[in-house]
Motif scaffolding. Structure first.
Motif, PDB file in Angstrom:
ATOM      1  N   ALA A 159       0.831  -1.211   0.000  1.00 14.22           N
ATOM      2  CA  ALA A 159       0.000   0.000   0.000  1.00 14.22           C
ATOM      3  C   ALA A 159       0.863   1.257   0.000  1.00 14.22           C
ATOM      4  N   SER A 160       1.933   1.238   0.757  1.00 17.99           N
ATOM      5  CA  SER A 160       2.822   2.401   0.793  1.00 17.99           C
ATOM      6  C   SER A 160       3.444   2.650  -0.572  1.00 17.99           C
ATOM      7  N   ASN A 161       3.794   1.583  -1.275  1.00 24.47           N
ATOM      8  CA  ASN A 161       4.388   1.745  -2.601  1.00 24.47           C
ATOM      9  C   ASN A 161       3.371   2.240  -3.616  1.00 24.47           C
ATOM     10  N   VAL A 162       2.129   1.822  -3.485  1.00 26.15           N
ATOM     11  CA  VAL A 162       1.093   2.330  -4.382  1.00 26.15           C
ATOM     12  C   VAL A 162       0.965   3.842  -4.221  1.00 26.15           C
ATOM     13  N   VAL A 163       0.926   4.293  -2.962  1.00 30.98           N
ATOM     14  CA  VAL A 163       0.816   5.736  -2.699  1.00 30.98           C
ATOM     15  C   VAL A 163       2.065   6.459  -3.184  1.00 30.98           C
ATOM     16  N   LEU A 164       3.239   5.870  -2.906  1.00 26.24           N
ATOM     17  CA  LEU A 164       4.500   6.504  -3.291  1.00 26.24           C
ATOM     18  C   LEU A 164       4.629   6.629  -4.807  1.00 26.24           C
ATOM     19  N   ILE A 165       4.337   5.545  -5.537  1.00 22.97           N
ATOM     20  CA  ILE A 165       4.479   5.568  -6.988  1.00 22.97           C
ATOM     21  C   ILE A 165       3.451   6.488  -7.625  1.00 22.97           C
ATOM     22  N   ALA A 166       2.220   6.465  -7.109  1.00 26.25           N
ATOM     23  CA  ALA A 166       1.190   7.369  -7.642  1.00 26.25           C
ATOM     24  C   ALA A 166       1.586   8.824  -7.423  1.00 26.25           C
ATOM     25  N   SER A 167       2.125   9.122  -6.239  1.00 28.40           N
ATOM     26  CA  SER A 167       2.552  10.497  -5.961  1.00 28.40           C
ATOM     27  C   SER A 167       3.692  10.908  -6.876  1.00 28.40           C
ATOM     28  N   ALA A 168       4.626  10.005  -7.105  1.00 33.78           N
ATOM     29  CA  ALA A 168       5.754  10.318  -7.984  1.00 33.78           C
ATOM     30  C   ALA A 168       5.281  10.591  -9.405  1.00 33.78           C
ATOM     31  N   MET A 169       4.352   9.787  -9.890  1.00 31.70           N
ATOM     32  CA  MET A 169       3.878   9.976 -11.265  1.00 31.70           C
ATOM     33  C   MET A 169       3.071  11.266 -11.399  1.00 31.70           C
ATOM     34  N   ILE A 170       2.277  11.584 -10.383  1.00 31.83           N
ATOM     35  CA  ILE A 170       1.531  12.848 -10.424  1.00 31.83           C
ATOM     36  C   ILE A 170       2.498  14.026 -10.433  1.00 31.83           C
ATOM     37  N   PHE A 171       3.526  13.918  -9.613  1.00 36.09           N
ATOM     38  CA  PHE A 171       4.538  14.977  -9.561  1.00 36.09           C
ATOM     39  C   PHE A 171       5.202  15.157 -10.926  1.00 36.09           C
ATOM     40  N   VAL A 172       5.583  14.051 -11.575  1.00 33.80           N
ATOM     41  CA  VAL A 172       6.211  14.130 -12.892  1.00 33.80           C
ATOM     42  C   VAL A 172       5.258  14.733 -13.908  1.00 33.80           C
ATOM     43  N   HIS A 173       4.003  14.309 -13.858  1.00 31.60           N
ATOM     44  CA  HIS A 173       3.023  14.812 -14.826  1.00 31.60           C
ATOM     45  C   HIS A 173       2.830  16.310 -14.669  1.00 31.60           C
ATOM     46  N   LEU A 174       2.706  16.784 -13.447  1.00 29.10           N
ATOM     47  CA  LEU A 174       2.509  18.215 -13.217  1.00 29.10           C
ATOM     48  C   LEU A 174       3.727  19.014 -13.645  1.00 29.10           C
ATOM     49  N   MET A 175       4.914  18.480 -13.336  1.00 29.51           N
ATOM     50  CA  MET A 175       6.133  19.183 -13.730  1.00 29.51           C
ATOM     51  C   MET A 175       6.247  19.263 -15.249  1.00 29.51           C
ATOM     52  N   MET A 176       5.859  18.206 -15.940  1.00 33.92           N
ATOM     53  CA  MET A 176       5.900  18.223 -17.392  1.00 33.92           C
ATOM     54  C   MET A 176       4.925  19.256 -17.970  1.00 33.92           C
ATOM     55  N   GLN A 177       3.824  19.469 -17.287  1.00 36.93           N
ATOM     56  CA  GLN A 177       2.825  20.417 -17.777  1.00 36.93           C
ATOM     57  C   GLN A 177       3.284  21.854 -17.610  1.00 36.93           C
ATOM     58  N   TYR A 178       4.018  22.129 -16.512  1.00 34.62           N
ATOM     59  CA  TYR A 178       4.338  23.515 -16.206  1.00 34.62           C
ATOM     60  C   TYR A 178       5.749  23.924 -16.620  1.00 34.62           C
ATOM     61  N   LEU A 179       6.633  22.944 -16.904  1.00 35.77           N
ATOM     62  CA  LEU A 179       7.960  23.301 -17.402  1.00 35.77           C
ATOM     63  C   LEU A 179       7.856  23.695 -18.874  1.00 35.77           C
ATOM     64  N   PRO A 180       8.667  24.657 -19.316  1.00 35.42           N
ATOM     65  CA  PRO A 180       8.601  25.060 -20.734  1.00 35.42           C
ATOM     66  C   PRO A 180       8.976  23.915 -21.656  1.00 35.42           C
ATOM     67  N   ASN A 181       8.245  23.789 -22.727  1.00 34.34           N
ATOM     68  CA  ASN A 181       8.473  22.735 -23.712  1.00 34.34           C
ATOM     69  C   ASN A 181       9.385  23.260 -24.802  1.00 34.34           C
ATOM     70  N   PRO A 182      10.555  22.607 -24.973  1.00 33.47           N
ATOM     71  CA  PRO A 182      11.484  23.114 -25.989  1.00 33.47           C
ATOM     72  C   PRO A 182      10.972  22.944 -27.418  1.00 33.47           C
ATOM     73  N   HIS A 183      10.007  22.070 -27.629  1.00 34.17           N
ATOM     74  CA  HIS A 183       9.467  21.847 -28.977  1.00 34.17           C
ATOM     75  C   HIS A 183       8.366  22.875 -29.242  1.00 34.17           C
ATOM     76  N   ILE A 184       8.783  24.081 -29.609  1.00 37.18           N
ATOM     77  CA  ILE A 184       7.838  25.169 -29.834  1.00 37.18           C
ATOM     78  C   ILE A 184       7.029  24.881 -31.095  1.00 37.18           C
ATOM     79  N   GLY A 185       5.775  25.279 -31.030  1.00 38.83           N
ATOM     80  CA  GLY A 185       4.904  25.073 -32.177  1.00 38.83           C
ATOM     81  C   GLY A 185       4.141  23.781 -32.109  1.00 38.83           C
ATOM     82  N   ARG A 186       4.478  22.974 -31.104  1.00 40.61           N
ATOM     83  CA  ARG A 186       3.781  21.701 -30.944  1.00 40.61           C
ATOM     84  C   ARG A 186       2.419  21.983 -30.323  1.00 40.61           C
ATOM     85  N   PRO A 187       1.305  21.563 -30.916  1.00 42.17           N
ATOM     86  CA  PRO A 187      -0.025  21.868 -30.358  1.00 42.17           C
ATOM     87  C   PRO A 187      -0.238  21.145 -29.039  1.00 42.17           C
ATOM     88  N   ARG A 188      -0.862  21.852 -28.113  1.00 43.07           N
ATOM     89  CA  ARG A 188      -1.145  21.234 -26.819  1.00 43.07           C
ATOM     90  C   ARG A 188      -2.279  20.237 -26.982  1.00 43.07           C
TER      91      ARG A 188
END
Length: 360
Positions: A85-114
């Motif tokens: 159970a702890s690993n489920v929470v830990l891995i889910a939190s890590a993936m959410i963190f990565v997803h959010l960071m990917m959304q808010y960090l600037p994307n070097p591929h300019i012109g790519r449609p969101r």
């Protein structure tokens, strides 16, 4: 002999090396973008590198939270469901963190449609990367369990060695009084008919005791020292022999003079030869031969006439041979052959040893 403090110090001394391996492994992972740069590859920019390191950074969090906390707290205490159970929470939190960071960090591929359907992309992201995080958690468990197994095996080996050392020390403590008891019996028998020879025997005994007290504290001694001790002991026993006893000895170290041997291994066999091989009324003999076939193999062969003692004669109580067998099993497991037995009116004892080199 290693105690628990020594084992812990050895374990602690290996930690810098382990952390060095960790740093090297993570360094390779974090440096992957720089390994694949070339003419046709996209240049590594700060924005692209930041987006890349988010994932290995999340791997690192999952790995070390498991290694430093969850495995010992839950898995080693047999709370598997809490660990899962702890690993489920830990891995889910890590993936959410990565997803959010990917959304808010600037994307070097300019012109790519969101993407218009972000929730579907998020679901596919979680599903596609969950296996990777599970592999990281599994790797952490495997490494932690392996290190724990090696530590348990090391502790087990140390405990077995301590037990063997204690048993060996106990056997030595039995051997010294047994040797002294038999020698004093021989000197006592001289006093009644030859006080001068008994006096000389006491002087020779002092030399033997010096060897027993000082050299016997070591696990192994030079072979030549041990053979000198045996020669002196035999000469001490020769003093009380009647004329009809024929004593022949051949004791040579040969090429094995620099080898090491456990002290007082042959004394029990020689004592038995003098105890059971001598008759004061019948012709008797003792033949003692200790020879080295080469630098590592030593053979002790003793043949004597056999005159069993009566039940009233309990000197030594037969502990010498049983003591010898136990010592050989502790000191030379798989490297000795001991054969003792009566052959008609004779008794023959043969001990073959594979010796240690001087620098071992």
């Amino acid at each position: 002999m290693k105690n628990n403090e020594t084992l812990m110090s050895e374990f602690e001394s290996k930690r810098p090396f382990q952390w060095l391996i960790h740093c090297a492994a993570w360094g390779v992972l974090f440096g992957l973008p720089f390994f694949f740069t070339g003419r046709e590859a996209q240049p590594v920019t700060l924005e692209s590198y930041l987006r890349f390191v988010i994932i290995p950074f999340s791997f690192m969090i999952v790995y070390y939270v498991n290694s430093l906390m969850l495995i010992e707290k839950f898995l080693f205490t047999k709370k598997a469901w809490k660990f899962a159970a702890s690993n489920v929470v830990l891995i889910a939190s890590a993936m959410i963190f990565v997803h959010l960071m990917m959304q808010y960090l600037p994307n070097p591929h300019i012109g790519r449609p969101r993407p218009e359907r972000e929730w579907q992309d998020a679901f596919l992201f979680f599903l596609g990367n969950a296996v990777l995080y599970l592999l990281v958690a599994g790797l952490s468990v495997a490494i932690k369990m392996t290190n724990s197994w090696y530590k348990v095996q090391s502790d087990k080996t140390a405990l077995e060695k301590e037990r063997a050392e204690a048993e060996l020390k106990n056997l030595k403590s039995q051997l010294n009084p047994h040797f002294l008891f038999n020698t004093l019996n021989n000197i006592y028998s001289l006093i009644s008919f030859s006080p001068e020879r008994a006096q000389g025997a006491v002087h020779e005994l002092s030399k033997l005791l010096r060897y027993v007290l000082y050299e016997n504290n070591q696990h192994f001694v030079p072979l030549e020292k041990e053979l000198d001790f045996l020669r002196n002991y035999i000469e001490l026993m020769r003093i009380r022999l009647p004329e009809q006893v024929k004593l022949e000895t051949r004791i040579e170290s040969g090429e094995a003079s620099s080898a090491l041997i456990a002290p007082l291994l042959f004394i029990s066999l020689i004592e038995n030869a003098f105890k059971h091989g001598v008759s004061y009324s019948n012709p008797s003999f003792i033949h003692i031969q200790i020879m080295a076939a080469d630098r590592y193999n030593l053979t002790c062969e003793i043949t004597n006439s056999f005159f069993p003692k009566s039940d009233q004669d309990k000197s030594g109580s037969g502990i010498g041979l049983s003591n010898l067998r136990k010592r050989l099993e502790l000191l030379y497991p798989g490297r000795y052959v001991l054969e003792c037995g009566q052959e008609g009116s004779l008794f023959r004892a043969v001990l073959r040893l594979t010796l240690k080199e001087e620098n071992v």
